[in-house]
Design an enzyme around this catalytic site. Structure first.
Site, mmCIF file in Angstrom:
data_model
loop_
_atom_site.group_PDB
_atom_site.id
_atom_site.type_symbol
_atom_site.label_atom_id
_atom_site.label_comp_id
_atom_site.label_asym_id
_atom_site.label_seq_id
_atom_site.Cartn_x
_atom_site.Cartn_y
_atom_site.Cartn_z
ATOM 1 N N HIS A 254 0.839 -1.201 0.000
ATOM 2 C CA HIS A 254 0.000 0.000 0.000
ATOM 3 C C HIS A 254 0.871 1.247 0.000
ATOM 4 O O HIS A 254 1.919 1.278 0.652
ATOM 5 C CB HIS A 254 -0.901 0.049 1.236
ATOM 6 C CG HIS A 254 -1.817 -1.127 1.373
ATOM 7 N ND1 HIS A 254 -1.384 -2.349 1.821
ATOM 8 C CD2 HIS A 254 -3.148 -1.260 1.114
ATOM 9 C CE1 HIS A 254 -2.408 -3.198 1.846
ATOM 10 N NE2 HIS A 254 -3.481 -2.554 1.414
ATOM 11 N N LYS B 132 -1.492 -8.011 -4.247
ATOM 12 C CA LYS B 132 -2.350 -6.837 -4.039
ATOM 13 C C LYS B 132 -1.466 -5.599 -4.024
ATOM 14 O O LYS B 132 -0.520 -5.516 -3.243
ATOM 15 C CB LYS B 132 -3.107 -6.964 -2.718
ATOM 16 C CG LYS B 132 -3.943 -5.741 -2.333
ATOM 17 C CD LYS B 132 -4.577 -5.965 -0.960
ATOM 18 C CE LYS B 132 -5.361 -4.763 -0.494
ATOM 19 N NZ LYS B 132 -5.893 -4.947 0.879
ATOM 20 N N LYS C 50 -17.006 22.525 -19.546
ATOM 21 C CA LYS C 50 -17.850 22.630 -20.732
ATOM 22 C C LYS C 50 -17.142 23.373 -21.868
ATOM 23 O O LYS C 50 -17.251 22.998 -23.038
ATOM 24 C CB LYS C 50 -19.175 23.311 -20.392
ATOM 25 C CG LYS C 50 -20.074 22.456 -19.495
ATOM 26 C CD LYS C 50 -21.424 23.102 -19.266
ATOM 27 C CE LYS C 50 -22.322 22.215 -18.415
ATOM 28 N NZ LYS C 50 -23.681 22.744 -18.239
#
Length: 546
Positions: free
Chosen positions: A137, A162, A313
């Site tokens: 991690h 993992k 946008k």
């Protein structure tokens, strides 16, 4: 590391894995609560549970909990130096994990940086052998040696590898997907944080060993975990497959947008193999461009279109213009678009085809004309007051002026209103500007609020303050805000006998336009409206324009 972990790997059998498991992560602080949580996870549809034992001090109770679990258990005891909360020495932690294995845990999760302590584990009887998950991690961001770490993990005898890190941008998710696509053994590859949300949901699309969910919306065991209820219902977990098409709302922020709920429910209703996600893209043209370039060209993602909201946008229009894409003329005139359709290339080596347009302007026009029972061309007979000169106000002015309406732009900063009026005046309809404090003298027939005044949580505010214009039964008041569904502005208009339109109407109509462009099928309009009204009526939520 491989030699030491090999000792642990030989304790665990290797089994094939052909599905992506949905695992609920549970912090164990109280044994009775943990038993209840396991039962709730099973009821919600979890395939397994991860029991985080960082605070579990009673080994006998902990062993009993694992023995009695109705779901397969991953036993995890995460140290503080790996983002957990256990302060126990590594050797003691490994001893507790060994006890979990002896008492029926199906999987044991051990940190790769603690692998030198794995030799303390003694062989487990073959009939109860769990499998080993070897994990790494990084809460600070993407590890500099990401692929070296992955190579080291794959070189061990671990059954599942993992690797989890905190996403810097949404593009980090694609690296997690690439790891899954090229996995050498069952693999968990996830990105933490809001930007990493899609790695958790799309883990199934790319064949991950599992993904994690929280038991409820109050939080999970790592940043970015969402509830199993949202995973199953909102994000259609059971329907996800390698060919599922991906859509989403691109903006910042996007976490509280209702667009995923409305589109995913509609996809489900018509049986469209699609999934709609919140796509957090940080402000700036370069961020938007980098997002589009990577997502469009990532093999196996099937990125098929997106809604575009604040602040992108204008960036979307610029990007599509640079690509020579098909852009709706009125969207060019407005200077922004809110919808992109992506068509896959027709042959190997070709690029996807892009089309951009605005469903906002159509939603505004159709909401008004439907309520008044007129055609768009008949708008030339109306005088319309538009409150606000921002993005929504600009869209309204462009659309109304295009069809010949006389438009009066009211804005607190009158110069901004004048700039907008000058740009669109004479393009069929007349557009003029007035200060907002002159609104009380207006004689318009239609009033359209394009500001955020009155939006949740400031529901007691009204854009025209204490000096409303003269309203009557012949007046139409349209508020583009949809949370709350009935704003103070609309309540005042109803009290005066005026006709009203809620922002929900506009939101649903613009979503319908997007849905039909993406799927080529009629949208289940009533369902989409019901989803919005249900979510707004059941619980107040922060509003997104997406």
């Amino acid at each position: 590391m491989a030699q030491v972990v090999g000792q642990l790997g030989r304790l665990v059998g290797t089994k094939s894995q052909s599905m992506t498991h949905l695992c609920v992560a549970i912090f164990v602080t109280d044994i009775d609560e943990a038993r209840r949580d396991i039962a709730l996870a099973a009821e919600a549809g979890a395939d397994m549970v991860e029991l985080r034992l960082d605070h579990c001090a009673d080994q006998a109770q902990f062993n009993s909990l694992i023995q009695q679990s109705i779901l397969p258990v991953i036993a995890t005891l995460r140290p503080a130096w790996e983002g957990g909360q256990s302060r126990l020495p590594d050797q003691q932690r490994v001893g507790l994990l060994k006890a979990a294995a002896d008492n029926g845990a199906s999987y044991v999760d051990l940190e790769s940086r603690a692998s030198e302590h794995a030799a303390a584990l003694k062989p487990t009887p073959p009939e109860t052998r769990p499998r080993l998950i070897l994990s790494h991690h990084d809460f600070g961001g993407r590890p500099d040696r990401l692929y070296n770490i992955l190579g080291d993990l794959n070189a061990t005898e671990a059954d599942v590898v993992k690797i989890v890190w905190t996403a810097r941008t949404i593009r980090d998710n694609l690296e997690a997907f690439e790891i899954l696509r090229n996995r050498q053994k069952p693999t968990i590859a996830l990105c933490m944080g809001e930007a990493g949300l899609i790695s958790r949901i799309l883990a199934k699309k790319f064949g991950a060993f599992l993904t994690f969910a929280a038991l409820d919306s109050s939080g999970g065991t790592a940043p970015g975990q969402i509830s199993i209820a949202d995973m199953k219902r909102l994000y259609r977990w059971d329907a996800i497959n390698p060919d599922t098409r991906v859509y989403g709302v691109v903006g910042s922020p996007v976490g509280h947008s209702m667009s995923p709920a409305i589109h995913n429910a509609a996809f489900d209703r018509i049986g469209h193999d699609g999934l709609y996600l919140p796509l957090l893209v940080e402000p700036g043209y370069e961020s938007f461009k980098a997002f589009m370039e990577t997502f469009l060209n990532f093999e196996g993602l099937h990125f098929s279109g997106c809604s575009v909201t604040i602040p992108h946008k204008e960036n979307a229009l610029r990007y599509l213009a640079e690509k020579g894409a098909d852009i709706e003329p009125l969207a060019r005139s407005i200077g922004a678009l809110n919808t992109i359709v992506v068509r896959p290339p027709g042959a190997v080596g070709q690029l996807p085809t892009l089309r951009g347009f605005s469903t906002d302007y159509a939603a505004i026009l159709d909401s008004i004309t439907s309520r008044l029972n007129i055609t768009r061309q008949q708008l030339r007979d109306y005088r319309v007051a538009v409150l606000g000169a921002g993005g929504t106000g600009r869209t309204a002015v462009a659309a109304l002026a295009h069809y010949g309406a006389t438009v009066v732009v009211y804005n607190r900063t009158v110069e901004k209103a004048r700039e907008l009026a000058r740009e669109f005046d004479g393009k069929t309809g007349q557009v003029v500007a007035m200060p907002l404090d002159r609104l009380c003298d207006s004689c318009c027939q239609i009033y359209l609020n394009a500001t955020s005044v009155g939006m949740h949580p400031k529901v007691d505010q009204c854009p025209w303050g204490e000096k409303p214009p003269r309203l009557s039964k012949d007046t139409l008041v349209f508020d583009t805000i949809y949370n709350p569904m009935k704003t103070k502005l609309l309540r005042q208009a109803e009290d005066a006998g005026a006709l009203t339109i809620s922002g929900v109407e506009m939101f649903v109509r613009q979503a319908v336009g997007q849905f039909e462009a993406w799927t080529g099928k009629p949208a289940p309009v009533d369902l989409m409206r019901q989803v919005v009204e249900s979510r707004l009526g059941g619980k107040k939520q922060p509003q997104s324009r997406g």
